[in-house]
Design a protein around this motif. Structure first.
Motif, PDB file in Angstrom:
ATOM      1  N   ALA A   8    -107.624  83.664 -47.175  1.00 16.98           N
ATOM      2  CA  ALA A   8    -108.282  82.741 -48.097  1.00 16.98           C
ATOM      3  C   ALA A   8    -109.456  82.059 -47.423  1.00 16.98           C
ATOM      4  CB  ALA A   8    -107.287  81.710 -48.614  1.00 16.98           C
ATOM      5  N   CYS A   9    -109.305  81.729 -46.149  1.00 14.59           N
ATOM      6  CA  CYS A   9    -110.389  81.099 -45.385  1.00 14.59           C
ATOM      7  C   CYS A   9    -111.580  82.044 -45.276  1.00 14.59           C
ATOM      8  CB  CYS A   9    -109.890  80.712 -44.003  1.00 14.59           C
ATOM      9  SG  CYS A   9    -111.164  80.040 -42.928  1.00 14.59           S
ATOM     10  N   ALA A  10    -111.328  83.298 -44.928  1.00 19.98           N
ATOM     11  CA  ALA A  10    -112.419  84.273 -44.787  1.00 19.98           C
ATOM     12  C   ALA A  10    -113.099  84.542 -46.120  1.00 19.98           C
ATOM     13  CB  ALA A  10    -111.873  85.577 -44.203  1.00 19.98           C
ATOM     14  N   ALA A  11    -112.313  84.653 -47.173  1.00 14.72           N
ATOM     15  CA  ALA A  11    -112.903  84.902 -48.487  1.00 14.72           C
ATOM     16  C   ALA A  11    -113.674  83.681 -48.993  1.00 14.72           C
ATOM     17  CB  ALA A  11    -111.807  85.286 -49.478  1.00 14.72           C
ATOM     18  N   ALA A  12    -113.176  82.483 -48.685  1.00 16.59           N
ATOM     19  CA  ALA A  12    -113.894  81.270 -49.096  1.00 16.59           C
ATOM     20  C   ALA A  12    -115.243  81.195 -48.394  1.00 16.59           C
ATOM     21  CB  ALA A  12    -113.063  80.028 -48.798  1.00 16.59           C
ATOM     22  N   ALA A  13    -115.293  81.655 -47.154  1.00 11.84           N
ATOM     23  CA  ALA A  13    -116.568  81.664 -46.433  1.00 11.84           C
ATOM     24  C   ALA A  13    -117.538  82.638 -47.091  1.00 11.84           C
ATOM     25  CB  ALA A  13    -116.348  82.056 -44.973  1.00 11.84           C
ATOM     26  N   ALA A  14    -117.029  83.747 -47.603  1.00 13.29           N
ATOM     27  CA  ALA A  14    -117.885  84.737 -48.254  1.00 13.29           C
ATOM     28  C   ALA A  14    -118.289  84.307 -49.663  1.00 13.29           C
ATOM     29  CB  ALA A  14    -117.174  86.079 -48.312  1.00 13.29           C
ATOM     30  N   LEU A  28    -105.383  63.184 -46.440  1.00 15.69           N
ATOM     31  CA  LEU A  28    -106.303  62.215 -45.844  1.00 15.69           C
ATOM     32  C   LEU A  28    -107.178  62.875 -44.782  1.00 15.69           C
ATOM     33  CD1 LEU A  28    -103.799  59.244 -45.478  1.00 15.69           C
ATOM     34  CD2 LEU A  28    -105.559  59.533 -47.225  1.00 15.69           C
ATOM     35  N   ALA A  29    -106.564  63.724 -43.952  1.00 13.32           N
ATOM     36  CA  ALA A  29    -107.325  64.417 -42.914  1.00 13.32           C
ATOM     37  C   ALA A  29    -108.308  65.408 -43.531  1.00 13.32           C
ATOM     38  CB  ALA A  29    -106.377  65.142 -41.974  1.00 13.32           C
ATOM     39  N   THR A  30    -107.903  66.104 -44.587  1.00 15.24           N
ATOM     40  CA  THR A  30    -108.795  67.058 -45.251  1.00 15.24           C
ATOM     41  C   THR A  30    -109.971  66.334 -45.890  1.00 15.24           C
ATOM     42  OG1 THR A  30    -106.927  68.520 -45.676  1.00 15.24           O
ATOM     43  CG2 THR A  30    -108.911  68.888 -46.977  1.00 15.24           C
ATOM     44  N   THR A  31    -109.708  65.211 -46.528  1.00 12.79           N
ATOM     45  CA  THR A  31    -110.792  64.426 -47.127  1.00 12.79           C
ATOM     46  C   THR A  31    -111.779  63.969 -46.074  1.00 12.79           C
ATOM     47  OG1 THR A  31    -109.303  63.668 -48.864  1.00 12.79           O
ATOM     48  CG2 THR A  31    -111.306  62.402 -48.531  1.00 12.79           C
ATOM     49  N   ALA A  32    -111.271  63.483 -44.957  1.00 12.21           N
ATOM     50  CA  ALA A  32    -112.158  63.042 -43.874  1.00 12.21           C
ATOM     51  C   ALA A  32    -112.967  64.213 -43.323  1.00 12.21           C
ATOM     52  CB  ALA A  32    -111.347  62.393 -42.756  1.00 12.21           C
ATOM     53  N   LEU A  33    -112.342  65.375 -43.196  1.00 14.27           N
ATOM     54  CA  LEU A  33    -113.032  66.564 -42.692  1.00 14.27           C
ATOM     55  C   LEU A  33    -114.136  67.007 -43.644  1.00 14.27           C
ATOM     56  CD1 LEU A  33    -113.025  68.798 -40.499  1.00 14.27           C
ATOM     57  CD2 LEU A  33    -111.453  70.059 -41.970  1.00 14.27           C
ATOM     58  N   ILE A  34    -113.857  67.009 -44.925  1.00 13.24           N
ATOM     59  CA  ILE A  34    -114.858  67.432 -45.911  1.00 13.24           C
ATOM     60  C   ILE A  34    -115.981  66.412 -46.019  1.00 13.24           C
ATOM     61  CG2 ILE A  34    -115.231  67.897 -48.368  1.00 13.24           C
ATOM     62  CD1 ILE A  34    -112.403  69.123 -48.318  1.00 13.24           C
ATOM     63  N   GLN A  45    -119.339  70.881 -47.591  1.00 12.86           N
ATOM     64  CA  GLN A  45    -118.556  71.964 -48.166  1.00 12.86           C
ATOM     65  C   GLN A  45    -117.933  72.871 -47.115  1.00 12.86           C
ATOM     66  OE1 GLN A  45    -117.744  70.902 -51.087  1.00 12.86           O
ATOM     67  NE2 GLN A  45    -118.145  72.833 -52.117  1.00 12.86           N
ATOM     68  N   SER A  46    -118.529  72.968 -45.928  1.00 15.25           N
ATOM     69  CA  SER A  46    -117.944  73.833 -44.896  1.00 15.25           C
ATOM     70  C   SER A  46    -116.602  73.289 -44.410  1.00 15.25           C
ATOM     71  CB  SER A  46    -118.909  73.988 -43.729  1.00 15.25           C
ATOM     72  OG  SER A  46    -119.096  72.752 -43.066  1.00 15.25           O
ATOM     73  N   GLY A  47    -116.290  72.055 -44.753  1.00 11.35           N
ATOM     74  CA  GLY A  47    -115.003  71.479 -44.391  1.00 11.35           C
ATOM     75  C   GLY A  47    -113.839  72.218 -45.023  1.00 11.35           C
ATOM     76  N   TRP A  48    -114.065  72.828 -46.197  1.00 13.07           N
ATOM     77  CA  TRP A  48    -113.005  73.613 -46.828  1.00 13.07           C
ATOM     78  C   TRP A  48    -112.652  74.823 -45.975  1.00 13.07           C
ATOM     79  CZ3 TRP A  48    -109.975  71.675 -50.220  1.00 13.07           C
ATOM     80  CH2 TRP A  48    -110.430  70.710 -51.106  1.00 13.07           C
ATOM     81  N   ILE A  49    -113.658  75.452 -45.408  1.00 11.88           N
ATOM     82  CA  ILE A  49    -113.410  76.622 -44.564  1.00 11.88           C
ATOM     83  C   ILE A  49    -112.605  76.201 -43.338  1.00 11.88           C
ATOM     84  CG2 ILE A  49    -114.526  78.408 -43.165  1.00 11.88           C
ATOM     85  CD1 ILE A  49    -116.850  78.233 -45.230  1.00 11.88           C
TER      86      ILE A  49
END
Length: 114
Positions: free
Chosen positions: A21-27, A85-91, A96-100
């Motif tokens: 999912a990470c690789a496909a999200a990057a693409a 909380l950590a994901t929100t801070a990362l994003i 948008q690259s925070g999702w990857i």
């Protein structure tokens, strides 16, 4: 049982789902619906890793299995509070690259659990 073929296949499938999912999200940057589909596919791949987990508490103690189950649920809830909380801070810090990064970190953690 940890180290068995069944557990290794389950955890490997979950890790592959998240890393895929990470690789496909990057693409597929900017494509919202395919990214949501990939997120659901990763969640489906990971759902089989917890099968049979409740039986362990009965093996620990028939009389106090409910107490063991409650204590483990307390500790299992902590990542559910911290991760968003950590994901929100990362994003917020990376855009948008925070999702990857988020999917990548989740995949690496799942793969390490194998």
């Amino acid at each position: 049982k940890r180290g068995s073929v069944r557990v290794t296949v389950q955890a490997g499938g979950a890790a592959a789902g998240l890393l895929g999912a990470c690789a496909a999200a990057a693409a597929l940057r900017g494509a919202t619906w395919p990214a949501l589909g990939l997120l659901n596919a990763a969640a489906l791949a990971q759902s089989g890793t917890g099968l049979g987990a409740c039986a362990v508490f009965l093996e620990l103690s028939k009389k106090h299995s409910g107490v063991f189950y409650a204590i483990s649920n307390v500790f299992a809830t902590i990542p559910g509070i911290v991760a968003p909380l950590a994901t929100t801070a990362l994003i917020d810090s990376t855009g948008q690259s925070g999702w990857i990064w988020s999917f990548g970190i989740g995949g690496v953690i799942s793969f390490a659990a194998v």
